[in-house]
Design a protein around this motif. Structure first.
Motif, short mmCIF file in Angstrom:
data_model
loop_
_atom_site.label_atom_id
_atom_site.label_comp_id
_atom_site.label_asym_id
_atom_site.label_seq_id
_atom_site.Cartn_x
_atom_site.Cartn_y
_atom_site.Cartn_z
N MET A 226 42.91 55.99 156.78
CA MET A 226 44.07 55.13 156.70
C MET A 226 45.16 55.61 157.64
O MET A 226 45.94 54.80 158.14
CB MET A 226 44.55 55.10 155.25
N GLU A 227 45.20 56.90 157.89
CA GLU A 227 46.22 57.44 158.80
C GLU A 227 46.08 56.86 160.20
O GLU A 227 47.08 56.62 160.88
CB GLU A 227 46.14 58.97 158.84
N LYS A 228 44.85 56.59 160.61
CA LYS A 228 44.62 56.00 161.94
C LYS A 228 45.32 54.64 162.05
O LYS A 228 45.98 54.35 163.05
CB LYS A 228 43.11 55.86 162.18
N PHE A 229 45.21 53.83 161.01
CA PHE A 229 45.84 52.50 161.01
C PHE A 229 47.37 52.64 160.96
O PHE A 229 48.09 51.96 161.69
CB PHE A 229 45.31 51.68 159.84
N ILE A 230 47.86 53.52 160.13
CA ILE A 230 49.30 53.72 160.03
C ILE A 230 49.87 54.22 161.35
O ILE A 230 50.92 53.74 161.81
CB ILE A 230 49.64 54.68 158.85
N ASN A 231 49.19 55.15 162.00
CA ASN A 231 49.65 55.62 163.31
C ASN A 231 49.64 54.51 164.35
O ASN A 231 50.55 54.40 165.17
CB ASN A 231 48.81 56.82 163.78
N PHE A 232 48.60 53.68 164.31
CA PHE A 232 48.54 52.51 165.21
C PHE A 232 49.75 51.60 165.00
O PHE A 232 50.38 51.14 165.95
CB PHE A 232 47.23 51.74 164.97
N LEU A 233 50.09 51.36 163.75
CA LEU A 233 51.23 50.49 163.44
C LEU A 233 52.54 51.12 163.91
O LEU A 233 53.41 50.43 164.46
CB LEU A 233 51.28 50.19 161.95
N LYS A 234 52.69 52.41 163.72
CA LYS A 234 53.90 53.10 164.17
C LYS A 234 54.06 52.99 165.68
O LYS A 234 55.16 52.77 166.18
CB LYS A 234 53.87 54.58 163.76
N GLU A 235 52.95 53.14 166.41
CA GLU A 235 52.98 53.07 167.88
C GLU A 235 53.29 51.66 168.38
O GLU A 235 53.82 51.48 169.47
CB GLU A 235 51.63 53.53 168.45
N ASN A 236 52.95 50.65 167.59
CA ASN A 236 53.09 49.26 168.04
C ASN A 236 54.20 48.49 167.32
O ASN A 236 54.30 47.29 167.47
CB ASN A 236 51.76 48.54 167.87
N ASP A 237 55.03 49.20 166.56
CA ASP A 237 56.08 48.52 165.79
C ASP A 237 57.34 49.39 165.72
O ASP A 237 57.84 49.67 164.64
CB ASP A 237 55.57 48.20 164.37
N ASN A 238 57.83 49.83 166.86
CA ASN A 238 59.07 50.63 166.89
C ASN A 238 59.06 51.74 165.84
O ASN A 238 60.01 51.90 165.09
CB ASN A 238 60.30 49.76 166.67
N GLY A 239 57.97 52.46 165.76
CA GLY A 239 57.88 53.54 164.79
C GLY A 239 57.65 53.08 163.37
O GLY A 239 57.78 53.85 162.43
N GLY A 240 57.33 51.81 163.21
CA GLY A 240 57.05 51.29 161.87
C GLY A 240 58.27 50.70 161.20
O GLY A 240 58.39 50.72 159.97
N SER A 241 59.18 50.14 161.97
CA SER A 241 60.45 49.64 161.43
C SER A 241 60.29 48.46 160.46
O SER A 241 61.18 48.19 159.68
CB SER A 241 61.40 49.25 162.56
N HIS A 242 59.15 47.77 160.50
CA HIS A 242 58.92 46.63 159.60
C HIS A 242 58.16 47.02 158.34
O HIS A 242 57.69 46.16 157.60
CB HIS A 242 58.17 45.51 160.33
N PHE A 243 58.04 48.34 158.13
CA PHE A 243 57.28 48.85 156.99
C PHE A 243 58.14 49.83 156.19
O PHE A 243 59.11 50.37 156.69
CB PHE A 243 56.00 49.54 157.46
N THR A 244 57.73 50.06 154.96
CA THR A 244 58.44 50.99 154.08
C THR A 244 57.45 51.57 153.08
O THR A 244 56.35 51.04 152.91
CB THR A 244 59.60 50.27 153.35
N LYS A 245 57.86 52.63 152.40
CA LYS A 245 57.04 53.15 151.30
C LYS A 245 57.24 52.23 150.09
O LYS A 245 58.33 51.76 149.84
CB LYS A 245 57.46 54.57 150.94
N ALA A 246 56.17 52.03 149.37
CA ALA A 246 56.26 51.19 148.16
C ALA A 246 57.07 51.92 147.10
O ALA A 246 56.97 53.13 146.94
CB ALA A 246 54.86 50.89 147.64
#
Length: 180
Positions: A1-21
Motif C-alpha cells: 500500500m505504501e507504493k500507492f500512497i507514495n505514487f499519490l504523494k508524488e502526483n498530488d502536491n505531496g498528497g494535499s487532497h488526502f488526509t488520515k481518517a
C-alpha cells in the motif's frame, strides 16, 4: 500500500487532497464493509483518505462520507450494496461505478444503468443474438455482468500506478463478447 500512497504523494502536491481518517471515518468504513473489507483497502483509507472526490488516472476515489451516501441512498451503489458490493469510486468519463466485492475482495467496474433498481432484473439487449437478456439481480449475476478489473485492491492500485488499467468505455460490448 505504501507504493500507492507514495505514487499519490508524488502526483498530488505531496498528497494535499488526502488526509488520515478520523476514528469516526474508520468506524463508518468498517461498518460499511460488513466486516469483510480487505486490510489493504482499510489501510489506504486509514492513512490516505480522499478529502473529497479525487481523480487518479480515470478513476474518481471518494471520501468515506461519499462512500456511505453512494451505498446507502444512490443507485447503482445502493442496489449493488444489497448484494455485497461496496462502491468506492467511478470511472470519471462514463460514471460506471468501481466496487469492491465484499465476498472475495475483487474490484469490478459496474455499468451504472444495469443496476439502477434493486428490485428489478438485470436486463440488456444483445444485438448478436437479437435478444434481450434478463437475469435476476444477485451476487453471481452482478459479477457475471460486470468487468473484473483486479483480483484485489493491491493489484488494482498497482495497475493504476503502472497505467496498465484501462476503463471499459462500453461495458455492453464487453457483455456481448462474454455472452456469445
Amino acid at each position: 500500500m505504501e507504493k500507492f500512497i507514495n505514487f499519490l504523494k508524488e502526483n498530488d502536491n505531496g498528497g494535499s487532497h488526502f488526509t488520515k481518517a478520523t476514528p469516526a471515518d474508520l468506524n463508518k468504513l468498517l461498518d460499511l464493509g460488513k466486516g469483510h473489507l480487505p486490510k489493504e483497502f482499510v489501510e489506504f483509507y486509514t492513512k490516505f483518505m480522499p478529502k473529497k472526490d479525487v481523480k487518479i488516472r480515470d478513476i474518481k476515489f471518494f471520501s468515506v462520507n461519499k462512500i456511505e451516501e453512494l451505498n446507502s441512498f444512490e443507485v447503482p451503489g445502493a442496489s449493488l450494496y444489497l448484494h455485497d458490493f461496496l462502491t468506492f469510486g467511478v470511472v470519471s468519463q462514463i460514471e460506471d461505478v468501481i466496487c469492491i466485492d465484499l465476498k472475495d475482495g475483487a474490484i469490478y467496474q459496474c455499468e451504472h444503468s444495469l443496476f439502477a433498481d434493486p428490485n428489478e432484473s438485470i436486463e440488456f439487449f444483445l444485438e448478436s443474438i437479437n435478444e434481450t437478456v434478463s437475469l435476476p439481480i444477485n451476487h453471481d449475476n452482478i459479477t457475471q455482468c460486470s468487468v473484473k478489473l483486479a483480483d484485489n485492491f493491491i493489484e488494482f492500485t498497482n495497475n493504476l500506478i503502472d497505467n496498465e488499467w484501462v476503463a471499459y468505455d462500453d461495458v455492453f460490448q464487453y457483455l456481448a463478447d462474454m455472452f456469445q
